[in-house]
Design an enzyme around this catalytic site. Structure first.
Site, PDB file in Angstrom:
ATOM      1  CG  ASP A  87      16.368   9.265  13.329  1.00  0.00           C
ATOM      2  OD1 ASP A  87      16.006   9.464  12.146  1.00  0.00           O
ATOM      3  OD2 ASP A  87      16.753   8.137  13.727  1.00  0.00           O
ATOM      4  CG  LEU A 129      11.483  13.769  -1.446  1.00  0.00           C
ATOM      5  CD1 LEU A 129      12.717  12.912  -1.630  1.00  0.00           C
ATOM      6  CD2 LEU A 129      11.631  14.608  -0.199  1.00  0.00           C
ATOM      7  CG  PHE A 176      10.330   8.300 -15.182  1.00  0.00           C
ATOM      8  CD1 PHE A 176      10.784   7.394 -14.247  1.00  0.00           C
ATOM      9  CD2 PHE A 176      10.308   9.646 -14.845  1.00  0.00           C
ATOM     10  CE1 PHE A 176      11.222   7.819 -13.009  1.00  0.00           C
ATOM     11  CE2 PHE A 176      10.750  10.087 -13.613  1.00  0.00           C
ATOM     12  CZ  PHE A 176      11.211   9.174 -12.686  1.00  0.00           C
ATOM     13  N   GLY A 198      17.733   1.635 -19.844  1.00  0.00           N
ATOM     14  CA  GLY A 198      18.940   1.409 -19.048  1.00  0.00           C
ATOM     15  C   GLY A 198      18.906   0.027 -18.431  1.00  0.00           C
ATOM     16  CB  CYS A 210      10.787   4.903  -3.522  1.00  0.00           C
ATOM     17  SG  CYS A 210      11.067   6.038  -2.164  1.00  0.00           S
ATOM     18  CE  LYS A 248       9.944   2.094   0.902  1.00  0.00           C
ATOM     19  NZ  LYS A 248       8.565   2.560   0.797  1.00  0.00           N
ATOM     20  NE  ARG A 266      17.374   3.825   1.439  1.00  0.00           N
ATOM     21  CZ  ARG A 266      16.578   4.681   2.092  1.00  0.00           C
ATOM     22  NH1 ARG A 266      15.765   4.243   3.020  1.00  0.00           N
ATOM     23  NH2 ARG A 266      16.610   5.959   1.799  1.00  0.00           N
TER      24      ARG A 266
HETATM   25  N1  LIG Z   1      13.759   8.509  -0.048  1.00  0.00           N
HETATM   26  C1  LIG Z   1      12.911   8.922  -0.955  1.00  0.00           C
HETATM   27  O1  LIG Z   1      13.271   9.308  -2.073  1.00  0.00           O
HETATM   28  C2  LIG Z   1      11.423   8.934  -0.659  1.00  0.00           C
HETATM   29  C3  LIG Z   1      10.572   9.696  -1.480  1.00  0.00           C
HETATM   30  C4  LIG Z   1       9.209   9.699  -1.175  1.00  0.00           C
HETATM   31  C5  LIG Z   1       8.717   8.941  -0.140  1.00  0.00           C
HETATM   32  N2  LIG Z   1       9.576   8.179   0.618  1.00  0.00           N
HETATM   33  C6  LIG Z   1       9.022   7.413   1.719  1.00  0.00           C
HETATM   34  O2  LIG Z   1       9.259   8.134   2.922  1.00  0.00           O
HETATM   35  C7  LIG Z   1       9.552   7.235   3.999  1.00  0.00           C
HETATM   36  C8  LIG Z   1      10.920   7.567   4.577  1.00  0.00           C
HETATM   37  O3  LIG Z   1      11.875   7.357   3.580  1.00  0.00           O
HETATM   38  P1  LIG Z   1      13.401   7.804   3.795  1.00  0.00           P
HETATM   39  O4  LIG Z   1      14.098   7.502   2.520  1.00  0.00           O
HETATM   40  O5  LIG Z   1      13.439   9.178   4.344  1.00  0.00           O
HETATM   41  O6  LIG Z   1      13.815   6.753   4.920  1.00  0.00           O
HETATM   42  P2  LIG Z   1      15.171   6.733   5.785  1.00  0.00           P
HETATM   43  O7  LIG Z   1      15.405   5.314   6.099  1.00  0.00           O
HETATM   44  O8  LIG Z   1      16.224   7.527   5.077  1.00  0.00           O
HETATM   45  O9  LIG Z   1      14.795   7.531   7.107  1.00  0.00           O
HETATM   46  C9  LIG Z   1      13.918   7.065   8.086  1.00  0.00           C
HETATM   47  C10 LIG Z   1      14.395   7.593   9.422  1.00  0.00           C
HETATM   48  O10 LIG Z   1      13.374   7.359  10.388  1.00  0.00           O
HETATM   49  C11 LIG Z   1      14.035   7.040  11.614  1.00  0.00           C
HETATM   50  N3  LIG Z   1      13.080   6.428  12.544  1.00  0.00           N
HETATM   51  C12 LIG Z   1      12.631   5.164  12.588  1.00  0.00           C
HETATM   52  N4  LIG Z   1      11.739   5.013  13.585  1.00  0.00           N
HETATM   53  C13 LIG Z   1      11.638   6.218  14.193  1.00  0.00           C
HETATM   54  C14 LIG Z   1      10.865   6.710  15.283  1.00  0.00           C
HETATM   55  N5  LIG Z   1      10.037   5.928  15.981  1.00  0.00           N
HETATM   56  N6  LIG Z   1      11.008   8.000  15.627  1.00  0.00           N
HETATM   57  C15 LIG Z   1      11.841   8.814  14.954  1.00  0.00           C
HETATM   58  N7  LIG Z   1      12.586   8.409  13.911  1.00  0.00           N
HETATM   59  C16 LIG Z   1      12.486   7.118  13.525  1.00  0.00           C
HETATM   60  C17 LIG Z   1      15.184   6.163  11.177  1.00  0.00           C
HETATM   61  O11 LIG Z   1      16.165   6.053  12.179  1.00  0.00           O
HETATM   62  C18 LIG Z   1      15.658   6.908   9.929  1.00  0.00           C
HETATM   63  O12 LIG Z   1      16.637   7.876  10.245  1.00  0.00           O
HETATM   64  C19 LIG Z   1       9.442   5.837   3.400  1.00  0.00           C
HETATM   65  O13 LIG Z   1       8.146   5.352   3.605  1.00  0.00           O
HETATM   66  C20 LIG Z   1       9.678   6.071   1.930  1.00  0.00           C
HETATM   67  O14 LIG Z   1       9.069   5.105   1.133  1.00  0.00           O
HETATM   68  C21 LIG Z   1      10.925   8.179   0.386  1.00  0.00           C
END
Ligand SMILES: NC(=O)c1ccc[n+]([C@@H]2O[C@H](COP(=O)([O-])OP(=O)(O)OC[C@H]3O[C@@H](n4cnc5c(N)ncnc54)[C@H](O)[C@@H]3O)[C@@H](O)[C@H]2O)c1
Length: 461
Positions: free
Chosen positions: A34, A151, A247, A251, A258, A261, A325
């Site tokens: 990270d 997930l 789903f 509510g 997710c 966006k 978020r």
């Molecule tokens: N959160 C969910 O439930 C979920 C489920 C499925 C898919 N997604 C998708 O997965 C992706 C990540 O989601 P998230 O919720 O884990 O995001 P998040 O914001 O929780 O985590 C992203 C992480 O990436 C890090 N980061 C940014 N640039 C970086 C780099 N160059 N090198 C290393 N680390 C870096 C950030 O500091 C952060 O810790 C998004 O595209 C999201 O849409 C999220």
């Protein structure tokens, strides 16, 4: 057990840490990178930077196989590199891919073949652009696969290890096979497809889930108008094997990192390609309006909200997470504050801080409801099932519960001495609150708010 591979992860967020932890659980060696030093420090100290059930245990159990780093070079020795960075919306609604491109800029240069696997949710066409960029940089030894993640926060570990399906889209068969091999040990159908289709599967799946939510919310609104109960209706719909029960919970709308966006990104993707995605536009609009319906419900009971105290219970966008978020609580709180209400907010784990600027943030439910004219269930945390208690009733200035998630049993809540209003349920809109003359409520002439202490100190006439 899968053949052990070395896996690199860009991003120690929800997706990155769950992916890393679960692949380590399957026996792989994992390096998580990270760019936020505090995040890496916390992880090295054994602390998870957010709330996700079961994940701390997975990370501890597999600590020997997971390394945390700030250095992209430490990913050089890995076979498959997962991109799990954030893809937030830009002002235009398009997905902001700058974090993805930054990660690509930092790819370690290695001689042998490495595969880049995209877990971040990205617009269709991203894989094609990444492949072109890799070729332009002479990184022809880097393969590419789209491996979207499905997930859900709150159940992320379970979802990763027991997925409904694993989707892999690749330009080369052998790259897809390498990614699929990482999952051996997990039993799930594998959908092997082209990159664009894999990208679209993720966006379309989310859009369809949102469509179901907005659909049942509109049905709920019609139920309110015609005197039906959406909980009964949803049960009756969901038993149809062609539809299923998921789903279909009415509510106050979806939120989270997710759905909002990704719906915007898909809508923009379509319109950038010359197509107006009308259904998705309506889904988004219905959701925005739905978050605000609670305000109308409160006004129906309390009249003008200026000076009223409203307790918002549950602030995270869903139970089981501290993720704020796009949480509906943010919109709701700011609407109520704009109406002049005093907002008292509580959540068992989320710490919204500045996101709920102007709201009083409380440590307990009782603290939040004390002196309140209404309590709103915003997020269906299981502990809120106990809300209709004598203690809460005594603490509130008016025993009014607006159940934004249909968590509570209306009859039991009313029997416990509360006025109850859910979403799309047989309404108690003009029922009198205990101790309030019915006439007053019909005319919506609301008596001045009385506080709990007023009631306890009131002398018998
Ligand atoms: N959160 C969910 O439930 C979920 C489920 C499925 C898919 N997604 C998708 O997965 C992706 C990540 O989601 P998230 O919720 O884990 O995001 P998040 O914001 O929780 O985590 C992203 C992480 O990436 C890090 N980061 C940014 N640039 C970086 C780099 N160059 N090198 C290393 N680390 C870096 C950030 O500091 C952060 O810790 C998004 O595209 C999201 O849409 C999220």
């Amino acid at each position: 057990m899968a053949d052990t591979r070395r896996i690199g992860i860009f991003g120690a967020g929800w997706v990155g840490l769950v992916t890393g932890g679960c692949f380590a659980e399957l026996g792989h060696e994992v390096v998580v990178r990270d760019i936020v030093p505090e995040r890496i420090d916390a992880l090295r100290a054994g602390k998870l930077p957010f709330h996700e059930p079961d994940l701390p245990e997975v990370l501890v159990r597999n600590a020997q196989r997971i390394t945390y780093t700030l250095e992209a070079e430490e990913l050089a020795g890995t076979d498959v590199l997962f991109i799990c960075v954030q893809t937030p919306p830009t002002y235009s609604g398009d997905a902001d891919l700058s974090y993805v491109w930054n990660a690509l800029d930092e790819l370690p240069r290695v001689e042998r073949r490495q595969i880049l696997a995209m877990k971040s949710t990205v617009p269709v066409g991203t894989g094609e652009s990444v492949r072109a960029a890799l070729e332009a940089r002479g990184l022809t030894n880097v393969g590419y696969a789209s491996n979207p993640e499905f997930l859900a926060e709150g159940t992320a570990v379970r979802d990763f290890l027991n997925p409904d399906r694993i989707v892999i889209g690749a330009f080369h068969e052998e790259d897809a096979a390498s990614v699929e091999a990482l999952y051996s040990g997990i039993e799930a159908p594998v959908v092997r497809t082209d990159v664009a289709s894999a990208e679209m599967i993720k966006l379309a799946a989310n859009a369809f889930l949102m469509t179901r939510i907005s659909f049942i919310n509109e049905i709920a609104n019609v139920c309110e108008a015609v005197g039906a109960d959406v909980v009964e209706v949803a049960q009756g719909i969901g038993l149809d094997h062609r539809l299923g029960p998921h789903f279909l919970r009415a509510g106050i709308g979806y939120g989270g990192s997710c759905f909002p966006k990704d719906s915007l990104a898909l809508k923009q993707l379509a319109s950038n390609s010359g197509y107006h995605f009308q259904l998705l536009s309506a889904v988004i609009e219905v959701n925005e309006l739905q978050k605000r319906r609670v305000v109308q419900k409160l006004q129906k009971h309390l009249g003008k909200l200026r000076g009223r105290k409203v307790a918002l219970l549950g602030l995270a966008f869903k139970p089981g997470t501290d993720d704020m978020r796009e949480a509906p609580s943010i919109v709701l709180a700011s609407r109520l504050l704009a109406e002049g209400a005093e907002v008292r907010a509580w959540d068992p784990v989320a710490k919204p801080g500045e996101l709920l600027k102007g709201a009083v943030q409380c440590d307990t439910v009782i603290e939040a409801v004390t002196g309140a004219d209404a309590a709103v269930v915003v997020t269906e945390w299981p502990e809120l099932r106990e809300l209709p208690s004598a203690e809460v009733r005594e603490a509130m200035a008016r025993p009014l519960i607006v159940d934004g998630r249909n968590l509570l049993d209306p009859d039991a809540t009313r029997a416990a001495g509360f006025a109850y209003e859910g979403i799309g349920r047989a309404s108690s809109a003009f029922e009198s609150l205990p101790g309030t003359p019915e006439r007053v409520w019909r005319n919506r002439e609301v008596p001045p708010a009385e506080t709990a202490s007023d009631r306890t100190t009131r002398k018998p006439k």
